[in-house]
Design a protein around this motif. Structure first.
Motif, PDB file in Angstrom:
ATOM      1  N   SER A 163       0.818  -1.208   0.000  1.00  0.00           N
ATOM      2  CA  SER A 163       0.000   0.000   0.000  1.00  0.00           C
ATOM      3  C   SER A 163       0.852   1.259   0.000  1.00  0.00           C
ATOM      4  CB  SER A 163      -0.929   0.021   1.210  1.00  0.00           C
ATOM      5  OG  SER A 163      -1.891  -1.009   1.133  1.00  0.00           O
ATOM      6  N   VAL A 164       0.294   2.298  -0.598  1.00  0.00           N
ATOM      7  CA  VAL A 164       0.902   3.614  -0.567  1.00  0.00           C
ATOM      8  C   VAL A 164      -0.163   4.602  -0.092  1.00  0.00           C
ATOM      9  CG1 VAL A 164       0.377   4.087  -2.998  1.00  0.00           C
ATOM     10  CG2 VAL A 164       2.253   5.303  -1.876  1.00  0.00           C
ATOM     11  N   TYR A 165       0.295   5.637   0.616  1.00  0.00           N
ATOM     12  CA  TYR A 165      -0.624   6.567   1.242  1.00  0.00           C
ATOM     13  C   TYR A 165      -0.258   7.997   0.859  1.00  0.00           C
ATOM     14  CZ  TYR A 165      -1.109   2.341   4.026  1.00  0.00           C
ATOM     15  OH  TYR A 165      -1.282   1.037   4.423  1.00  0.00           O
ATOM     16  N   LEU A 166      -1.264   8.864   0.890  1.00  0.00           N
ATOM     17  CA  LEU A 166      -1.024  10.278   0.676  1.00  0.00           C
ATOM     18  C   LEU A 166      -1.765  11.050   1.755  1.00  0.00           C
ATOM     19  CD1 LEU A 166       0.261  12.482  -1.058  1.00  0.00           C
ATOM     20  CD2 LEU A 166      -1.860  12.560  -2.391  1.00  0.00           C
ATOM     21  N   GLN A 167      -0.996  11.614   2.676  1.00  0.00           N
ATOM     22  CA  GLN A 167      -1.557  12.472   3.708  1.00  0.00           C
ATOM     23  C   GLN A 167      -1.587  13.884   3.164  1.00  0.00           C
ATOM     24  OE1 GLN A 167      -2.854  11.742   6.795  1.00  0.00           O
ATOM     25  NE2 GLN A 167      -3.412  13.905   6.906  1.00  0.00           N
ATOM     26  N   MET A 168      -2.762  14.470   3.100  1.00  0.00           N
ATOM     27  CA  MET A 168      -2.933  15.806   2.530  1.00  0.00           C
ATOM     28  C   MET A 168      -3.429  16.740   3.625  1.00  0.00           C
ATOM     29  SD  MET A 168      -4.641  14.859  -1.159  1.00  0.00           S
ATOM     30  CE  MET A 168      -6.178  14.326  -0.435  1.00  0.00           C
ATOM     31  N   ASP A 169      -2.626  17.709   3.961  1.00  0.00           N
ATOM     32  CA  ASP A 169      -2.953  18.690   4.991  1.00  0.00           C
ATOM     33  C   ASP A 169      -3.042  20.082   4.374  1.00  0.00           C
ATOM     34  OD1 ASP A 169      -0.690  16.861   7.062  1.00  0.00           O
ATOM     35  OD2 ASP A 169      -2.868  16.751   7.091  1.00  0.00           O
ATOM     36  N   ALA A 170      -3.657  20.977   5.110  1.00  0.00           N
ATOM     37  CA  ALA A 170      -3.781  22.365   4.662  1.00  0.00           C
ATOM     38  C   ALA A 170      -4.318  22.423   3.232  1.00  0.00           C
ATOM     39  CB  ALA A 170      -2.435  23.082   4.768  1.00  0.00           C
ATOM     40  N   LEU A 171      -5.369  21.684   2.998  1.00  0.00           N
ATOM     41  CA  LEU A 171      -5.906  21.580   1.644  1.00  0.00           C
ATOM     42  C   LEU A 171      -6.466  22.908   1.159  1.00  0.00           C
ATOM     43  CD1 LEU A 171      -7.488  18.058   1.975  1.00  0.00           C
ATOM     44  CD2 LEU A 171      -5.936  18.750   0.147  1.00  0.00           C
ATOM     45  N   LYS A 172      -6.329  23.125  -0.133  1.00  0.00           N
ATOM     46  CA  LYS A 172      -6.800  24.345  -0.772  1.00  0.00           C
ATOM     47  C   LYS A 172      -7.830  23.987  -1.851  1.00  0.00           C
ATOM     48  CE  LYS A 172      -2.124  26.271  -0.412  1.00  0.00           C
ATOM     49  NZ  LYS A 172      -0.982  26.867  -1.161  1.00  0.00           N
ATOM     50  N   PRO A 173      -8.697  24.896  -2.204  1.00  0.00           N
ATOM     51  CA  PRO A 173      -9.665  24.612  -3.279  1.00  0.00           C
ATOM     52  C   PRO A 173      -8.989  24.163  -4.576  1.00  0.00           C
ATOM     53  CG  PRO A 173     -10.325  26.567  -2.085  1.00  0.00           C
ATOM     54  CD  PRO A 173      -8.967  26.188  -1.552  1.00  0.00           C
ATOM     55  N   GLU A 174      -7.813  24.677  -4.845  1.00  0.00           N
ATOM     56  CA  GLU A 174      -7.111  24.282  -6.078  1.00  0.00           C
ATOM     57  C   GLU A 174      -6.566  22.857  -6.024  1.00  0.00           C
ATOM     58  OE1 GLU A 174      -6.582  27.034  -4.228  1.00  0.00           O
ATOM     59  OE2 GLU A 174      -4.435  27.577  -4.217  1.00  0.00           O
ATOM     60  N   ASP A 175      -6.676  22.200  -4.885  1.00  0.00           N
ATOM     61  CA  ASP A 175      -6.312  20.782  -4.798  1.00  0.00           C
ATOM     62  C   ASP A 175      -7.449  19.880  -5.271  1.00  0.00           C
ATOM     63  OD1 ASP A 175      -4.673  21.532  -1.703  1.00  0.00           O
ATOM     64  OD2 ASP A 175      -3.710  21.165  -3.648  1.00  0.00           O
ATOM     65  N   THR A 176      -8.591  20.464  -5.539  1.00  0.00           N
ATOM     66  CA  THR A 176      -9.736  19.688  -6.008  1.00  0.00           C
ATOM     67  C   THR A 176      -9.408  19.001  -7.327  1.00  0.00           C
ATOM     68  OG1 THR A 176     -11.350  21.110  -4.909  1.00  0.00           O
ATOM     69  CG2 THR A 176     -12.128  19.830  -6.799  1.00  0.00           C
ATOM     70  N   ALA A 177      -9.578  17.684  -7.370  1.00  0.00           N
ATOM     71  CA  ALA A 177      -9.245  16.891  -8.555  1.00  0.00           C
ATOM     72  C   ALA A 177      -9.588  15.430  -8.283  1.00  0.00           C
ATOM     73  CB  ALA A 177      -7.761  17.012  -8.885  1.00  0.00           C
ATOM     74  N   VAL A 178      -9.488  14.634  -9.337  1.00  0.00           N
ATOM     75  CA  VAL A 178      -9.485  13.189  -9.160  1.00  0.00           C
ATOM     76  C   VAL A 178      -8.034  12.773  -8.952  1.00  0.00           C
ATOM     77  CG1 VAL A 178      -9.973  10.947 -10.195  1.00  0.00           C
ATOM     78  CG2 VAL A 178     -11.534  12.888 -10.589  1.00  0.00           C
ATOM     79  N   TYR A 179      -7.791  12.040  -7.901  1.00  0.00           N
ATOM     80  CA  TYR A 179      -6.438  11.609  -7.559  1.00  0.00           C
ATOM     81  C   TYR A 179      -6.247  10.150  -7.955  1.00  0.00           C
ATOM     82  CZ  TYR A 179      -5.398  15.907  -5.105  1.00  0.00           C
ATOM     83  OH  TYR A 179      -5.143  17.221  -4.814  1.00  0.00           O
ATOM     84  N   TYR A 180      -5.154   9.915  -8.677  1.00  0.00           N
ATOM     85  CA  TYR A 180      -4.848   8.582  -9.189  1.00  0.00           C
ATOM     86  C   TYR A 180      -3.555   8.059  -8.562  1.00  0.00           C
ATOM     87  CZ  TYR A 180      -8.166   9.682 -12.910  1.00  0.00           C
ATOM     88  OH  TYR A 180      -9.288  10.022 -13.635  1.00  0.00           O
ATOM     89  N   CYS A 181      -3.559   6.812  -8.219  1.00  0.00           N
ATOM     90  CA  CYS A 181      -2.385   6.077  -7.793  1.00  0.00           C
ATOM     91  C   CYS A 181      -1.791   5.401  -9.029  1.00  0.00           C
ATOM     92  CB  CYS A 181      -2.827   5.040  -6.770  1.00  0.00           C
ATOM     93  SG  CYS A 181      -1.597   3.848  -6.262  1.00  0.00           S
ATOM     94  N   ALA A 182      -0.447   5.363  -9.110  1.00  0.00           N
ATOM     95  CA  ALA A 182       0.192   4.771 -10.274  1.00  0.00           C
ATOM     96  C   ALA A 182       1.484   4.077  -9.878  1.00  0.00           C
ATOM     97  CB  ALA A 182       0.480   5.846 -11.314  1.00  0.00           C
ATOM     98  N   ALA A 183       1.883   3.080 -10.679  1.00  0.00           N
ATOM     99  CA  ALA A 183       3.088   2.299 -10.396  1.00  0.00           C
ATOM    100  C   ALA A 183       4.013   2.303 -11.603  1.00  0.00           C
ATOM    101  CB  ALA A 183       2.705   0.862 -10.031  1.00  0.00           C
ATOM    102  N   SER A 184       5.305   2.494 -11.334  1.00  0.00           N
ATOM    103  CA  SER A 184       6.312   2.535 -12.384  1.00  0.00           C
ATOM    104  C   SER A 184       7.507   1.673 -12.001  1.00  0.00           C
ATOM    105  CB  SER A 184       6.781   3.964 -12.607  1.00  0.00           C
ATOM    106  OG  SER A 184       7.910   4.009 -13.455  1.00  0.00           O
ATOM    107  N   ALA A 185       8.111   1.040 -13.009  1.00  0.00           N
ATOM    108  CA  ALA A 185       9.331   0.274 -12.762  1.00  0.00           C
ATOM    109  C   ALA A 185      10.563   1.172 -12.697  1.00  0.00           C
ATOM    110  CB  ALA A 185       9.516  -0.781 -13.842  1.00  0.00           C
ATOM    111  N   ALA A 186      10.444   2.421 -13.100  1.00  0.00           N
ATOM    112  CA  ALA A 186      11.570   3.355 -13.042  1.00  0.00           C
ATOM    113  C   ALA A 186      11.888   3.706 -11.589  1.00  0.00           C
ATOM    114  CB  ALA A 186      11.237   4.622 -13.821  1.00  0.00           C
ATOM    115  N   PRO A 187      13.164   4.011 -11.298  1.00  0.00           N
ATOM    116  CA  PRO A 187      13.532   4.362  -9.915  1.00  0.00           C
ATOM    117  C   PRO A 187      12.834   5.625  -9.424  1.00  0.00           C
ATOM    118  CG  PRO A 187      15.484   3.863 -11.205  1.00  0.00           C
ATOM    119  CD  PRO A 187      14.358   3.917 -12.163  1.00  0.00           C
TER     120      PRO A 187
END
Length: 123
Positions: A78-102
């Motif tokens: 699992s991976v997590y994203l703690q989002m604090d001090a949120l702003k209206p401009e943070d409004t979006a659909v948030y996607y999790c993604a995986a890459s083999a790159a470092p």
């Protein structure tokens, strides 16, 4: 079959916090850089933050630096994203993604994507 499933989105007032989670299956999680992207309807997908599989190094977009924190638990795939001090401009659909790159901020380097979770920040 690789699956990334996000959860934790919702509606929050400006200044509030949310914690997104992404549960991965069907891949060797510890071998993948994990990232969060976000997208507003009609705009390009935007890099938010990534955490490397190689050394745990993180990289944040300037727009979220100091407010968002990414973490991963390889034992729970699992991976997590703690989002604090949120702003209206943070409004979006948030996607999790995986890459083999470092480490990468480019969407094309991420082979696997979740379905997204909506985050809405009100005034």
């Amino acid at each position: 079959q690789v699956q990334l499933v996000e959860s934790g989105g919702g509606l929050v007032q400006a200044g509030g916090s949310l914690r997104l989670s992404c549960a991965a299956s069907g891949l060797s999680f510890g071998d993948y850089t994990m990232a969060w992207f976000r997208q507003v309807l009609g705009k390009e997908r935007e890099f938010v933050v990534a955490i490397s599989w190689r050394d745990g190094r993180t990289y944040y977009a300037d727009s979220v630096k100091g407010r968002f924190t990414i973490s991963r638990d390889n034992g729970k795939n699992s991976v997590y994203l703690q989002m604090d001090a949120l702003k209206p401009e943070d409004t979006a659909v948030y996607y999790c993604a995986a890459s083999a790159a470092p480490m990468s901020t480019a969407p094309y380097e991420y082979l696997h994507w979740g379905q997204g979770t909506q985050v809405t920040v009100s005034q």
